[in-house]
Write a protein that holds these residues in place. Sequence first.
Motif, short mmCIF file in Angstrom:
data_model
loop_
_atom_site.label_atom_id
_atom_site.label_comp_id
_atom_site.label_asym_id
_atom_site.label_seq_id
_atom_site.Cartn_x
_atom_site.Cartn_y
_atom_site.Cartn_z
N GLU A 33 0.93 -1.34 -0.03
CA GLU A 33 0.05 -0.05 -0.01
C GLU A 33 0.69 1.13 -0.05
O GLU A 33 0.51 2.19 -0.67
CB GLU A 33 -1.02 0.09 1.30
N GLN A 34 1.67 1.18 0.84
CA GLN A 34 2.88 2.39 0.81
C GLN A 34 3.38 2.64 -0.42
O GLN A 34 3.61 3.93 -0.85
CB GLN A 34 3.76 2.21 2.07
N ARG A 35 3.79 1.69 -1.11
CA ARG A 35 4.70 1.85 -2.18
C ARG A 35 3.83 1.82 -3.44
O ARG A 35 4.31 2.99 -4.19
CB ARG A 35 5.49 0.58 -2.58
N ILE A 36 2.63 1.53 -3.41
CA ILE A 36 1.84 1.85 -4.86
C ILE A 36 1.24 3.40 -4.62
O ILE A 36 1.03 3.88 -5.63
CB ILE A 36 0.83 1.00 -5.20
N ALA A 37 1.33 3.99 -3.35
CA ALA A 37 0.75 5.42 -3.23
C ALA A 37 1.66 6.33 -4.00
O ALA A 37 1.13 7.60 -4.08
CB ALA A 37 0.72 5.59 -1.69
N CYS A 38 2.75 6.02 -4.52
CA CYS A 38 3.57 6.87 -5.01
C CYS A 38 3.30 6.87 -6.61
O CYS A 38 4.19 7.58 -7.43
CB CYS A 38 5.27 6.53 -4.93
N HIS A 39 2.62 6.06 -7.01
CA HIS A 39 2.17 6.10 -8.32
C HIS A 39 0.63 6.17 -8.69
O HIS A 39 -0.07 5.87 -7.78
CB HIS A 39 2.86 4.74 -8.93
N ARG A 40 0.22 6.33 -10.03
CA ARG A 40 -0.99 6.32 -10.34
C ARG A 40 -1.58 4.82 -10.36
O ARG A 40 -0.74 3.84 -10.68
CB ARG A 40 -1.36 6.67 -11.98
N ALA A 41 -2.74 4.50 -9.97
CA ALA A 41 -3.09 2.85 -9.99
C ALA A 41 -4.67 2.90 -10.14
O ALA A 41 -5.49 3.70 -10.30
CB ALA A 41 -2.90 2.44 -8.51
N THR A 42 -5.04 1.93 -10.85
CA THR A 42 -6.39 1.41 -11.15
C THR A 42 -6.61 0.16 -10.09
O THR A 42 -5.70 -0.60 -9.80
CB THR A 42 -6.68 0.88 -12.55
N ARG A 43 -7.81 -0.29 -9.96
CA ARG A 43 -8.17 -1.32 -9.22
C ARG A 43 -8.41 -2.43 -10.11
O ARG A 43 -9.13 -2.20 -10.92
CB ARG A 43 -9.36 -0.97 -8.21
N GLY A 44 -7.80 -3.78 -9.48
CA GLY A 44 -8.35 -5.03 -10.36
C GLY A 44 -9.50 -5.55 -9.60
O GLY A 44 -9.88 -5.22 -8.57
N ASN A 45 -9.73 -6.74 -10.25
CA ASN A 45 -10.79 -7.75 -9.42
C ASN A 45 -10.45 -7.97 -8.04
O ASN A 45 -11.02 -8.04 -7.12
CB ASN A 45 -11.14 -8.91 -10.07
N LEU A 49 -6.76 -12.61 1.96
CA LEU A 49 -6.32 -11.26 1.80
C LEU A 49 -7.35 -10.15 2.37
O LEU A 49 -6.96 -9.27 2.94
CB LEU A 49 -6.27 -11.01 0.20
N ARG A 50 -8.63 -10.40 2.07
CA ARG A 50 -9.62 -9.49 2.46
C ARG A 50 -9.50 -9.52 4.21
O ARG A 50 -9.62 -8.35 4.43
CB ARG A 50 -11.16 -10.01 2.16
N ALA A 51 -9.49 -10.58 4.54
CA ALA A 51 -9.18 -10.44 6.14
C ALA A 51 -8.08 -9.66 6.43
O ALA A 51 -8.02 -9.06 7.64
CB ALA A 51 -9.05 -11.94 6.85
N THR A 52 -6.94 -9.79 5.70
CA THR A 52 -5.74 -9.12 6.32
C THR A 52 -6.02 -7.52 5.95
O THR A 52 -5.85 -6.70 6.74
CB THR A 52 -4.66 -9.36 5.20
N ALA A 53 -6.74 -7.15 5.05
CA ALA A 53 -7.03 -5.75 4.71
C ALA A 53 -8.01 -5.23 5.67
O ALA A 53 -7.82 -3.81 6.22
CB ALA A 53 -7.71 -5.69 3.15
N ARG A 54 -8.97 -5.93 6.28
CA ARG A 54 -9.80 -5.35 7.08
C ARG A 54 -9.09 -5.03 8.69
O ARG A 54 -9.50 -4.17 9.50
CB ARG A 54 -10.78 -6.21 7.46
N GLY A 55 -7.89 -5.76 8.85
CA GLY A 55 -7.19 -5.51 9.94
C GLY A 55 -6.37 -3.99 9.84
O GLY A 55 -5.64 -3.50 10.88
N LEU A 56 -6.37 -3.35 8.66
CA LEU A 56 -5.61 -2.26 8.33
C LEU A 56 -6.38 -0.89 8.16
O LEU A 56 -7.06 -1.03 7.18
CB LEU A 56 -4.52 -2.56 7.33
N PRO A 57 -6.63 -0.05 9.23
CA PRO A 57 -7.38 1.04 8.92
C PRO A 57 -7.18 1.81 7.59
O PRO A 57 -6.05 1.92 7.32
CB PRO A 57 -7.12 1.84 10.22
N GLY A 58 -8.30 2.30 6.98
CA GLY A 58 -8.17 2.80 5.90
C GLY A 58 -7.85 2.17 4.68
O GLY A 58 -8.13 2.68 3.46
N ALA A 59 -7.58 0.82 4.70
CA ALA A 59 -7.11 0.35 3.34
C ALA A 59 -8.28 -0.15 2.57
O ALA A 59 -7.93 0.35 1.25
CB ALA A 59 -6.46 -1.12 3.94
N ALA A 60 -9.44 -0.66 2.91
CA ALA A 60 -10.36 -0.71 2.12
C ALA A 60 -11.05 0.48 1.25
O ALA A 60 -11.19 0.17 0.08
CB ALA A 60 -11.43 -1.77 2.81
N PRO A 61 -11.30 1.20 2.07
CA PRO A 61 -11.78 2.88 1.48
C PRO A 61 -10.68 3.30 0.45
O PRO A 61 -11.30 3.59 -0.68
CB PRO A 61 -11.86 3.66 2.55
#
Length: 336
Positions: free
Chosen positions: A97-109, A147-159
């Motif tokens: 998450e930290q590294r991709i924030a430096c670039h433009r991104a689209t979301r995949g499935n 992966l979803r369970a991991t993301a839910r433990g990280l505040p702000g990741a899903a939004p």
Amino acid sequence: MTTAHANLAAAPLAQHCSAPAEPAGRLCPADYRYSPSVFDRPAELAADVLYVVGGLYGNLAALDCVERLAARERATVVLNGDFHWFDAEPAWFAEIEQRIACHRATRGNVETEVARAHDVGAGCGCAYPASVAEDVVRRSNEILAELRATARGLPGAAPRLAALPMHLVADVGGSRVGIVHGDARALAGWSFSLEALVEPSALAALDAVRRAAKIDVFASTHTCLAALRDVRLPAGRVTIINNGAAGMPNFCGSRLGLVSRIATTPSPHPPLYGLVRERLYVDAIPLDYDNEAFLGRFLARWPEGSAAHASYFQRIMAGPDYSVAQARPPSATAGT
């Protein structure tokens, strides 16, 4: 995004996404779909050198390689979905998450399903065609759940992931580039796979897409197998480049990732194959990333017996049953 298997038969071009009645992993949700006409809009970004990096799959070593190559020519980098996948571990996920924030991104499935507040029954969101075995689909759904369970433990990741666009339009030297995770009709569409592009119905369907989208080059990823094709149609010329996977090997006997480079100048990095159209260079650039570093982290999270190990270990070690000759357009040479 697909598994390690290279012989996945894509649906015909017109059948861009599975029917709504399909089960998890094969379902194409309604919110994945869009009309090709959505690309007939002003570009969101302009670049002289554009790297489209789909299918990173959590491979930080591959991202290191992308950034080194991009820095050499000051390229604009777009992470084209599925940058998460193997990183179902809090520190690893957070670093991506930290590294991709430096670039433009689209979301995949992957990012789309990770970000959902409520499960809509899509599983991994891969919209796999019927030719993919049920055990492959099941394992992908299991990986996504972890992966979803991991993301839910990280505040702000899903939004943050939910806010990413499904597609972008770029201007590269006056040419219009549509950046899509799947195809011109759906986030998880399969019609930019090699199998679909050689279907008898492909040219007519592509002509309709070209006419509605007014796009010169589509850069895609979802099928996880690379392809480059260029066709002249009544509606105009269109080039489709699918980078396969940045974060996994793409060809048998090779451990190279791939990125799509679209630029107004020749590449300083030798491409595996490419073409030139109207002074635009469209190339597949290999990523010789640190495979041992990636493998070590992969095995620490996904040991033998796990879902990801069963689906991907052989591809990580030896590549898929797929060749450069298959990906390369018939008239292209090994480089531009």
